[in-house]
Design a protein around this motif. Structure first.
Motif: not given
Lengths: 395, 274
Positions: A49, A51, A71-72, A76, A98, A102, B168, B171-175, B179
């Motif tokens: 991921x 992290x 990560x972004x 994933x 999500x 953007x 976290x 973060x993985x969602x793209x922020x 943000x």
């Protein structure tokens, strides 16, 4: 879209969380990382991921260097054990998160986001819940929101970290089946961390069994259960009786029972055998070579009965499983005299220090005289497939 | 009635209400009674005196601004104390409480010495043409000082329990990092920030000791309302003092009520469905 993990190492102060881990995950595959806590499975998932980062090793996804991407940038979807929902946002806002973060150029139009949220909520069977807050949902519903939120960004890879760990048993089973169906519909490459073997055996296409930062075995649930590669896998997956074997000429013995035609041509003097409870044959009349046992206790567990057997010839008691119907037919009660013999066993040779010899085992079957089946363990699955025995162990 | 875990509900409720009545409501009632000697007309007359009006404006305006400053700085300090490990962190943490412990007069004198035109900080500010001591800015400095621990101390436990995996997930969602702060962390802290704001505000409105030393107490300019009350008392104008007290009380009550309502609204997501 192959995900290739090569020789990953990760240390936490003094203990290695990942020790030279390599793994290849096929497109659309549902892979379970199974192991006890501290085995490194969650660390592996967090590295995927973005992290956490390994000290050495590579992660390649579709030829792209994953470790070089933030990560972004990895695209994933990650689902946590404790949901990790944004509790100040409604269900719909959670799912849309999500998409809304953007940059203006990549962000879909408002109506588009709303439509996609609605569609996702329908997919996770939560249509009509969009305006609620997470605190107003049950655990199972929250986890489905978390899944919808992860799917909203249309990830290339779905990562699930013990997603059902915080739920009660009944909800867990229902969600498990539902997740399997969802995976078949979406065909998304999925890596799933769990310490629950039942969950892994039921859900996954392939299982990677982890222990102390290493992968012990990778294979289909069937392979993992029927042809365990290491003593750890034998003990961790399902139940197994452990027997100590001693060499006598060309055969191994345990309490008088003969495991004949060993494949090592006299090389090892000691070995260890694992026999599943359902691979013990019980008889009320004497059987040549079988162990004499006394039935100590019967645990009825629905369709299956678990029997505790005291065997004088062995150093510790055995556990046998038989169908409850057979138990009734044989009229068995605590204190009964029985004759017990194994029908299948996995046998690991031991070296001089009593440690199992790496990458070697013997799949033994009663009544199969020759040729003996010996399976060398190889890391690659292709090798395993080539050595697979037709009609091996049947349940 | 539902069975309760702890016995003696009636007893404890009665005790609490009696206590609240004796300690809080009785003095307030006495205050209102004393002020009533003036009558409504007299009260309004008093509030129309420009000097009174200016003092009330400074007290409430300064306290609001001070509380706002404390929210921003307090968030920063609480964040650093909770999220980072650095040598001297415990010492720093303990120092946050000093404004609680210091006698306010001592704080006032210390601040005055620092910010006076010949003080350590004051001389540099004076060189820039900024005057702090004996101006409304001085009042503000004292109010910020006494209210500072409230925001930090209310925020700390909440920050500590914020789940890291929520960040976290974002973060993985793209922020991006800003943000994550603006859209995830800050909204969850707003109810607590409002609580801290209300406490700091209430403290600053009622502050007397530290302010009068640094304020210079120039009528119409740097005079706070509590000082006017004390001056009325010194002139044996008890009704006038009480009337000013009632006016402050009413303002404070309305302010705190608004903050409480805001806080409830910002915390609406925590309500569990019936």
């Amino acid at each position: 879209m192959t995900l290739e993990l090569t020789r990953l190492n990760r240390r936490f102060s003094d203990y290695p969380a990942l020790n030279d881990v390599s793994l290849s995950i096929a497109p659309g595959e549902f892979l379970a990382l199974l192991g006890p806590s501290g085995s490194g499975k969650t660390t592996l998932l967090r590295i995927l991921a973005g992290l956490d980062y390994p000290e050495s090793g590579q992660v390649n996804f579709n030829g792209k260097d994953y470790l070089a991407a933030a990560p972004r940038e990895r695209n994933v979807g990650l689902v946590f054990q404790h949901y990790a929902l944004f509790r100040h946002l409604t269900v719909a806002e959670n799912v849309a998160f999500g998409l809304r973060v953007r940059s203006r150029r990549a962000r879909p139009k408002r109506q588009e986001i709303e439509a996609r949220v609605e569609q996702l909520l329908k997919r996770v069977q939560l249509d009509g819940f969009g305006k609620r807050f997470p605190s107003q949902l049950s655990g199972g519903q929250r986890q489905r929101v978390a899944l919808a939120r992860a799917l909203a960004v249309e990830p290339d890879l779905l990562l699930l970290d013990e997603p059902f760990g915080a739920l009660d048993a009944q909800v867990r089973v229902t969600l498990r089946r539902w997740l399997r169906r969802l995976h078949e519909e979406l065909g998304l490459t999925t890596v799933f961390v769990t310490h629950d073997q039942e969950e892994a055996l039921e859900l996954a296409d392939r299982i990677a069994v982890m222990n102390r930062g290493r992968i012990e075995q990778v294979g289909t649930p069937r392979e993992i259960y029927q042809q365990p590669a290491t003593p750890f896998v034998c003990e961790f997956i399902g139940k197994a009786n452990r027997l100590t074997l001693r060499r006598e000429g060309a055969r191994f013995l345990a309490g008088g029972w003969i495991f004949a035609d060993e494949p090592w041509a006299g090389e090892h003097t000691r070995a260890m055998a694992y026999v599943r409870p359902e691979h013990l044959t019980l008889s009320t009349t004497p059987v040549p070579g079988a162990w004499r046992a006394r039935l100590r206790h019967v645990y009825l567990a629905g369709s299956v009965a678990h029997l505790d057997l005291d065997v004088a010839a062995l150093d510790h008691p055995l556990e046998a499983d038989i169908a409850s119907e057979d138990l009734a037919r044989m009229g068995l009660q605590a204190g009964a005299q029985l004759y017990v013999s194994p029908s299948h066993a996995v046998i690991f040779p031991l070296d001089h220090d009593g440690k199992p010899v790496a990458e070697d085992r013997w799949l033994w079957r009663a009544g199969v005289v020759s040729p003996p089946v010996r399976l060398p363990i190889k890391r690659s699955e292709v090798e395993l497939g080539a050595h697979r025995v037709d009609g091996g162990i049947q349940r | 009635m539902k069975r309760r875990i702890l016995p003696g509900f009636n007893l404890s409720l009665g005790y609490s209400l009696t206590y609240l009545g004796l300690i809080v409501l009785l003095p307030l009632a006495a205050l209102a009674w004393k002020a009533s000697g003036l009558g409504i007309g007299g009260l309004i007359e008093l509030l129309r005196v420009p000097r009174t009006l200016a003092a009330l404006k400074l007290s409430f305006g300064g306290a609001t601004l001070a509380a706002a400053i404390n929210v921003v700085v307090g968030l920063l300090v609480a964040w650093v104390l909770v999220r980072y490990r650095f040598p001297g962190r415990r010492l720093f943490d303990a120092a946050v409480d000093l404004p609680f412990a210091l006698p306010t007069a001592v704080a006032g004198i210390a601040l005055t010495a620092l910010y006076a035109p010949n003080g350590w900080i004051g001389q540099w500010l004076a060189a820039l043409g900024i005057k702090v001591a004996y101006t409304p800015s001085g009042v503000l400095v004292a109010m910020v000082f006494v209210g500072f621990p409230f925001v930090v101390r209310t925020l700390q436990p909440v920050l500590e329990t914020l789940e890291h995996d929520v960040e976290e997930a974002a973060e993985t969602l793209g922020a991006r990092r800003w943000q994550i702060f603006l859209k995830v962390i800050l909204p969850m802290l707003v109810p607590t920030l409002l609580t801290g704001f209300a406490l700091a505000l209430a403290r600053a409105v009622g502050e007397y000791g530290s302010v009068i030393f640094i304020a210079g107490n120039i009528p119409m300019k740097s005079e706070i309302a509590p000082l006017l009350i004390v001056q009325s008392l010194e002139q044996f104008d008890y009704a006038g003092a009480a009337a000013l007290g009632v006016a402050m009380l009413a303002f404070s009550f309305v302010l705190l009520l608004v903050i409480t309502l805001l806080q409830r609204w910002s915390h609406r997501w925590a309500e569990v469905a019936p």
